[in-house]
Design a protein around this motif. Sequence first.
Motif, PDB file in Angstrom:
ATOM      1  N   LEU A  89      -4.027   6.893  -6.872  1.00 10.06           N
ATOM      2  CA  LEU A  89      -3.286   6.963  -5.617  1.00 10.06           C
ATOM      3  C   LEU A  89      -4.080   7.758  -4.581  1.00 10.06           C
ATOM      4  CD1 LEU A  89       0.225   7.757  -7.120  1.00 10.06           C
ATOM      5  CD2 LEU A  89      -0.484   5.620  -6.019  1.00 10.06           C
ATOM      6  N   ASP A  90      -4.447   7.096  -3.502  1.00 13.92           N
ATOM      7  CA  ASP A  90      -5.080   7.789  -2.379  1.00 13.92           C
ATOM      8  C   ASP A  90      -4.014   8.603  -1.662  1.00 13.92           C
ATOM      9  OD1 ASP A  90      -7.583   6.624  -2.855  1.00 13.92           O
ATOM     10  OD2 ASP A  90      -7.053   4.864  -1.658  1.00 13.92           O
ATOM     11  N   TYR A  91      -4.411   9.705  -1.076  1.00 11.02           N
ATOM     12  CA  TYR A  91      -3.431  10.563  -0.417  1.00 11.02           C
ATOM     13  C   TYR A  91      -4.007  11.150   0.856  1.00 11.02           C
ATOM     14  CZ  TYR A  91      -6.195  14.088  -2.863  1.00 11.02           C
ATOM     15  OH  TYR A  91      -7.237  14.846  -3.335  1.00 11.02           O
ATOM     16  N   GLU A  92      -3.092  11.549   1.730  1.00 13.90           N
ATOM     17  CA  GLU A  92      -3.444  12.296   2.929  1.00 13.90           C
ATOM     18  C   GLU A  92      -3.100  13.753   2.642  1.00 13.90           C
ATOM     19  OE1 GLU A  92      -1.963  12.971   7.529  1.00 13.90           O
ATOM     20  OE2 GLU A  92      -1.073  11.366   6.344  1.00 13.90           O
ATOM     21  N   GLY A 126       8.506  16.361  -4.472  1.00 15.12           N
ATOM     22  CA  GLY A 126       8.590  17.793  -4.734  1.00 15.12           C
ATOM     23  C   GLY A 126       7.212  18.358  -4.967  1.00 15.12           C
ATOM     24  N   GLY A 127       7.131  19.369  -5.833  1.00 15.59           N
ATOM     25  CA  GLY A 127       5.874  20.019  -6.143  1.00 15.59           C
ATOM     26  C   GLY A 127       5.181  19.382  -7.334  1.00 15.59           C
ATOM     27  N   TYR A 128       4.172  20.073  -7.839  1.00 13.75           N
ATOM     28  CA  TYR A 128       3.392  19.535  -8.957  1.00 13.75           C
ATOM     29  C   TYR A 128       4.255  19.325 -10.200  1.00 13.75           C
ATOM     30  CZ  TYR A 128       0.160  19.177 -12.827  1.00 13.75           C
ATOM     31  OH  TYR A 128      -0.481  18.756 -13.956  1.00 13.75           O
ATOM     32  N   MET A 157       0.842  -1.176   0.000  1.00  9.68           N
ATOM     33  CA  MET A 157       0.000   0.000   0.000  1.00  9.68           C
ATOM     34  C   MET A 157       0.886   1.238   0.000  1.00  9.68           C
ATOM     35  SD  MET A 157      -3.382   0.645   0.717  1.00  9.68           S
ATOM     36  CE  MET A 157      -4.266   2.151   0.836  1.00  9.68           C
ATOM     37  N   ASN A 158       0.609   2.146  -0.886  1.00 10.37           N
ATOM     38  CA  ASN A 158       1.387   3.374  -0.983  1.00 10.37           C
ATOM     39  C   ASN A 158       0.923   4.378   0.058  1.00 10.37           C
ATOM     40  OD1 ASN A 158       3.109   2.999  -3.421  1.00 10.37           O
ATOM     41  ND2 ASN A 158       1.117   2.560  -4.311  1.00 10.37           N
ATOM     42  N   ARG A 159       1.877   5.088   0.603  1.00 13.95           N
ATOM     43  CA  ARG A 159       1.560   6.189   1.519  1.00 13.95           C
ATOM     44  C   ARG A 159       1.906   7.480   0.790  1.00 13.95           C
ATOM     45  NH1 ARG A 159       1.936   7.497   7.621  1.00 13.95           N
ATOM     46  NH2 ARG A 159       2.092   9.748   7.456  1.00 13.95           N
ATOM     47  N   VAL A 160       0.881   8.254   0.469  1.00 16.54           N
ATOM     48  CA  VAL A 160       1.057   9.511  -0.251  1.00 16.54           C
ATOM     49  C   VAL A 160       0.597  10.646   0.660  1.00 16.54           C
ATOM     50  CG1 VAL A 160       0.461  10.826  -2.317  1.00 16.54           C
ATOM     51  CG2 VAL A 160       0.617   8.327  -2.441  1.00 16.54           C
ATOM     52  N   GLU A 161       1.500  11.592   0.879  1.00 13.29           N
ATOM     53  CA  GLU A 161       1.195  12.765   1.691  1.00 13.29           C
ATOM     54  C   GLU A 161       1.410  13.994   0.821  1.00 13.29           C
ATOM     55  OE1 GLU A 161       3.060  11.819   5.911  1.00 13.29           O
ATOM     56  OE2 GLU A 161       4.292  11.142   4.220  1.00 13.29           O
ATOM     57  N   ILE A 162       0.467  14.917   0.880  1.00 10.55           N
ATOM     58  CA  ILE A 162       0.572  16.139   0.097  1.00 10.55           C
ATOM     59  C   ILE A 162       0.261  17.336   1.004  1.00 10.55           C
ATOM     60  CG2 ILE A 162      -1.744  15.766  -0.825  1.00 10.55           C
ATOM     61  CD1 ILE A 162      -0.878  17.324  -3.325  1.00 10.55           C
ATOM     62  N   TYR A 163       1.249  18.188   1.140  1.00 13.74           N
ATOM     63  CA  TYR A 163       1.102  19.413   1.929  1.00 13.74           C
ATOM     64  C   TYR A 163       0.504  20.472   1.015  1.00 13.74           C
ATOM     65  CZ  TYR A 163       4.151  17.256   5.420  1.00 13.74           C
ATOM     66  OH  TYR A 163       4.686  16.413   6.372  1.00 13.74           O
ATOM     67  N   THR A 164      -0.590  21.106   1.461  1.00  5.78           N
ATOM     68  CA  THR A 164      -1.334  22.043   0.627  1.00  5.78           C
ATOM     69  C   THR A 164      -1.775  23.268   1.417  1.00  5.78           C
ATOM     70  OG1 THR A 164      -3.513  21.113   1.124  1.00  5.78           O
ATOM     71  CG2 THR A 164      -2.301  20.100  -0.701  1.00  5.78           C
ATOM     72  N   THR A 165      -2.352  24.213   0.678  1.00  7.01           N
ATOM     73  CA  THR A 165      -3.090  25.322   1.272  1.00  7.01           C
ATOM     74  C   THR A 165      -4.448  25.389   0.584  1.00  7.01           C
ATOM     75  OG1 THR A 165      -2.204  26.938  -0.297  1.00  7.01           O
ATOM     76  CG2 THR A 165      -1.009  26.675   1.786  1.00  7.01           C
ATOM     77  N   ALA A 166      -5.340  26.221   1.118  1.00 10.81           N
ATOM     78  CA  ALA A 166      -6.708  26.295   0.599  1.00 10.81           C
ATOM     79  C   ALA A 166      -6.753  26.835  -0.826  1.00 10.81           C
ATOM     80  CB  ALA A 166      -7.574  27.161   1.509  1.00 10.81           C
ATOM     81  N   VAL A 167      -5.991  27.869  -1.096  1.00  9.13           N
ATOM     82  CA  VAL A 167      -6.055  28.526  -2.405  1.00  9.13           C
ATOM     83  C   VAL A 167      -4.741  28.286  -3.129  1.00  9.13           C
ATOM     84  CG1 VAL A 167      -6.440  30.700  -3.598  1.00  9.13           C
ATOM     85  CG2 VAL A 167      -7.560  30.273  -1.414  1.00  9.13           C
ATOM     86  N   CYS A 168      -4.684  27.191  -3.876  1.00  6.68           N
ATOM     87  CA  CYS A 168      -3.441  26.818  -4.545  1.00  6.68           C
ATOM     88  C   CYS A 168      -3.795  25.999  -5.791  1.00  6.68           C
ATOM     89  CB  CYS A 168      -2.565  26.015  -3.599  1.00  6.68           C
ATOM     90  SG  CYS A 168      -1.176  25.197  -4.412  1.00  6.68           S
ATOM     91  N   CYS A 224      -1.861  22.794  -6.128  1.00  4.27           N
ATOM     92  CA  CYS A 224      -2.330  21.747  -5.213  1.00  4.27           C
ATOM     93  C   CYS A 224      -3.513  21.007  -5.824  1.00  4.27           C
ATOM     94  CB  CYS A 224      -2.722  22.352  -3.868  1.00  4.27           C
ATOM     95  SG  CYS A 224      -1.363  23.146  -2.983  1.00  4.27           S
ATOM     96  N   VAL A 225      -4.440  21.749  -6.389  1.00  2.30           N
ATOM     97  CA  VAL A 225      -5.602  21.145  -7.046  1.00  2.30           C
ATOM     98  C   VAL A 225      -5.146  20.244  -8.187  1.00  2.30           C
ATOM     99  CG1 VAL A 225      -7.687  21.637  -8.391  1.00  2.30           C
ATOM    100  CG2 VAL A 225      -7.151  23.016  -6.375  1.00  2.30           C
ATOM    101  N   SER A 226      -4.209  20.718  -8.984  1.00  2.00           N
ATOM    102  CA  SER A 226      -3.700  19.922 -10.106  1.00  2.00           C
ATOM    103  C   SER A 226      -3.005  18.658  -9.616  1.00  2.00           C
ATOM    104  CB  SER A 226      -2.732  20.755 -10.951  1.00  2.00           C
ATOM    105  OG  SER A 226      -3.403  21.830 -11.556  1.00  2.00           O
ATOM    106  N   ALA A 227      -2.208  18.788  -8.567  1.00  2.00           N
ATOM    107  CA  ALA A 227      -1.494  17.621  -8.032  1.00  2.00           C
ATOM    108  C   ALA A 227      -2.468  16.587  -7.485  1.00  2.00           C
ATOM    109  CB  ALA A 227      -0.512  18.058  -6.948  1.00  2.00           C
ATOM    110  N   LYS A 228      -3.495  17.036  -6.765  1.00  2.00           N
ATOM    111  CA  LYS A 228      -4.472  16.094  -6.223  1.00  2.00           C
ATOM    112  C   LYS A 228      -5.233  15.397  -7.349  1.00  2.00           C
ATOM    113  CE  LYS A 228      -6.245  19.194  -3.407  1.00  2.00           C
ATOM    114  NZ  LYS A 228      -7.079  19.846  -2.374  1.00  2.00           N
ATOM    115  N   GLY A 229      -5.580  16.129  -8.392  1.00  2.27           N
ATOM    116  CA  GLY A 229      -6.238  15.517  -9.546  1.00  2.27           C
ATOM    117  C   GLY A 229      -5.352  14.497 -10.229  1.00  2.27           C
TER     118      GLY A 229
END
Length: 87
Positions: A27-30, A65-67, A1-12, A15-20
């Motif tokens: 890949l499920d993420y935290e 890293g980033g997106y 099982m993969n552990r994916v963590e993504i640090y984000t902010t509300a208006v980014c 971040c939206v692109s990376a989560k998509g």
Amino acid sequence: MNRVEIYTTAVCPYCVSAKGFLQRKGLDYEEIRVDLDPVRRDEMLARSQGRRTVPQIFINDVHVGGYDDLVAAERSGRLGEIVEVAP
């Protein structure tokens, strides 16, 4: 099982692109909102060697890293090396 963590902010938009992108890869993420918790921002800074921009993405404790870095990892094949393939 993969552990994916993504640090984000509300208006980014990155971040939206990376989560998509992660969702399309199955890949499920935290999601960790650093704008809501300064302690988690400090954690992100420590884990990413001082990178202040969001998103900051970690897969199986590997700092991707980033997106833009995430997309580059996909194109180069590095993402496939980091992600565990389910049996």
